[in-house]
Design a protein around this motif. Sequence first.
Motif, PDB file in Angstrom:
ATOM      1  N   LYS A   5     -10.679  18.668 -85.994  1.00 33.04           N
ATOM      2  CA  LYS A   5     -11.133  20.007 -85.615  1.00 33.04           C
ATOM      3  C   LYS A   5     -11.979  19.905 -84.358  1.00 33.04           C
ATOM      4  N   SER A   6     -12.162  21.020 -83.714  1.00 34.57           N
ATOM      5  CA  SER A   6     -12.983  21.078 -82.515  1.00 34.57           C
ATOM      6  C   SER A   6     -14.206  21.944 -82.774  1.00 34.57           C
ATOM      7  N   SER A   7     -15.256  21.643 -82.039  1.00 32.94           N
ATOM      8  CA  SER A   7     -16.466  22.443 -82.160  1.00 32.94           C
ATOM      9  C   SER A   7     -17.162  22.506 -80.805  1.00 32.94           C
ATOM     10  N   PHE A   8     -17.964  23.535 -80.652  1.00 32.30           N
ATOM     11  CA  PHE A   8     -18.790  23.700 -79.460  1.00 32.30           C
ATOM     12  C   PHE A   8     -20.217  23.906 -79.927  1.00 32.30           C
ATOM     13  N   PHE A   9     -21.136  23.189 -79.289  1.00 28.52           N
ATOM     14  CA  PHE A   9     -22.558  23.343 -79.576  1.00 28.52           C
ATOM     15  C   PHE A   9     -23.274  23.681 -78.274  1.00 28.52           C
ATOM     16  N   PRO A  10     -24.076  24.746 -78.266  1.00 28.42           N
ATOM     17  CA  PRO A  10     -24.835  25.057 -77.044  1.00 28.42           C
ATOM     18  C   PRO A  10     -25.977  24.057 -76.846  1.00 28.42           C
ATOM     19  N   LYS A  11     -26.461  23.990 -75.631  1.00 30.73           N
ATOM     20  CA  LYS A  11     -27.595  23.132 -75.300  1.00 30.73           C
ATOM     21  C   LYS A  11     -28.739  23.381 -76.279  1.00 30.73           C
ATOM     22  N   ASN A  12     -29.373  22.311 -76.717  1.00 35.52           N
ATOM     23  CA  ASN A  12     -30.504  22.296 -77.655  1.00 35.52           C
ATOM     24  C   ASN A  12     -30.110  22.535 -79.111  1.00 35.52           C
ATOM     25  N   HIS A  13     -28.827  22.743 -79.388  1.00 37.72           N
ATOM     26  CA  HIS A  13     -28.390  22.934 -80.775  1.00 37.72           C
ATOM     27  C   HIS A  13     -28.663  21.674 -81.592  1.00 37.72           C
ATOM     28  N   LEU A  32     -23.668  15.996 -73.810  1.00 39.63           N
ATOM     29  CA  LEU A  32     -24.675  14.949 -73.961  1.00 39.63           C
ATOM     30  C   LEU A  32     -25.444  15.217 -75.254  1.00 39.63           C
ATOM     31  N   VAL A  33     -25.608  14.178 -76.070  1.00 37.84           N
ATOM     32  CA  VAL A  33     -26.228  14.316 -77.389  1.00 37.84           C
ATOM     33  C   VAL A  33     -27.224  13.176 -77.586  1.00 37.84           C
ATOM     34  N   ARG A  34     -28.302  13.455 -78.308  1.00 33.44           N
ATOM     35  CA  ARG A  34     -29.261  12.391 -78.614  1.00 33.44           C
ATOM     36  C   ARG A  34     -29.580  12.375 -80.101  1.00 33.44           C
ATOM     37  N   GLN A  72     -29.395  16.205 -81.649  1.00 34.75           N
ATOM     38  CA  GLN A  72     -29.567  17.384 -80.800  1.00 34.75           C
ATOM     39  C   GLN A  72     -28.679  17.294 -79.562  1.00 34.75           C
ATOM     40  N   CYS A  73     -28.078  18.415 -79.209  1.00 38.06           N
ATOM     41  CA  CYS A  73     -27.296  18.489 -77.969  1.00 38.06           C
ATOM     42  C   CYS A  73     -28.245  18.707 -76.798  1.00 38.06           C
ATOM     43  N   LEU A  74     -28.091  17.885 -75.761  1.00 42.10           N
ATOM     44  CA  LEU A  74     -28.922  18.016 -74.565  1.00 42.10           C
ATOM     45  C   LEU A  74     -28.246  18.861 -73.501  1.00 42.10           C
ATOM     46  N   GLU A  75     -26.967  19.128 -73.703  1.00 45.42           N
ATOM     47  CA  GLU A  75     -26.166  20.005 -72.835  1.00 45.42           C
ATOM     48  C   GLU A  75     -25.224  20.780 -73.739  1.00 45.42           C
ATOM     49  N   ASP A  76     -24.585  21.813 -73.192  1.00 43.26           N
ATOM     50  CA  ASP A  76     -23.475  22.421 -73.912  1.00 43.26           C
ATOM     51  C   ASP A  76     -22.488  21.296 -74.210  1.00 43.26           C
ATOM     52  N   THR A  77     -22.062  21.188 -75.456  1.00 41.39           N
ATOM     53  CA  THR A  77     -21.271  20.027 -75.876  1.00 41.39           C
ATOM     54  C   THR A  77     -20.017  20.456 -76.626  1.00 41.39           C
ATOM     55  N   HIS A  78     -18.889  19.926 -76.179  1.00 42.09           N
ATOM     56  CA  HIS A  78     -17.592  20.149 -76.827  1.00 42.09           C
ATOM     57  C   HIS A  78     -17.202  18.855 -77.532  1.00 42.09           C
TER      58      HIS A  78
END
Length: 167
Positions: A5-13, A32-34, A72-78
Amino acid sequence: MDNIKSSFFPKNHMVSREGEFCNKLYLIKKGLVRGYYMSESNEITTWIDSENEIFTSITGFFKNQKTRENIQCLEDTHCDYLEYDDFKYCLHNFSEMRHIYRIMLEQYYIFAEERVYLSRILSAKKRLDYFIENNNPTVMKRIPKKYLASYLAMRPETLSRLLKEDQ
């Protein structure tokens, strides 16, 4: 395969929080994720991943336990992802997945060894130099300085000073 599956997370999610269960294994397509944990009131960044890297809560995903860290996502992340049951099904039924899994484990251990090595370098300057030499400069520029400083076990002011000295 329909199970990817695919997902999108906005920055800081917050993809996952300490104490939750994380049953997904993600592949970053863009972003980018940390990972980090809290020590008293300080956020300690333990890893940073970008495009074409896999992330999850290792304990949460592979042991089906509550996570020890926050993601946490540091950028919009796909991302593309597999849920735990689908991952296990693929491992048991597809030799290709076992091959991919072996490569993932090797890469994880290499990254873990790098983090351990980095954490044993006493000098902040030498830690930064090692990080610069062994990481993609484009990705490094995308990491917010406060998280890079945390990852390198130094104060943000120290990182700023060292970066200015290198110019």
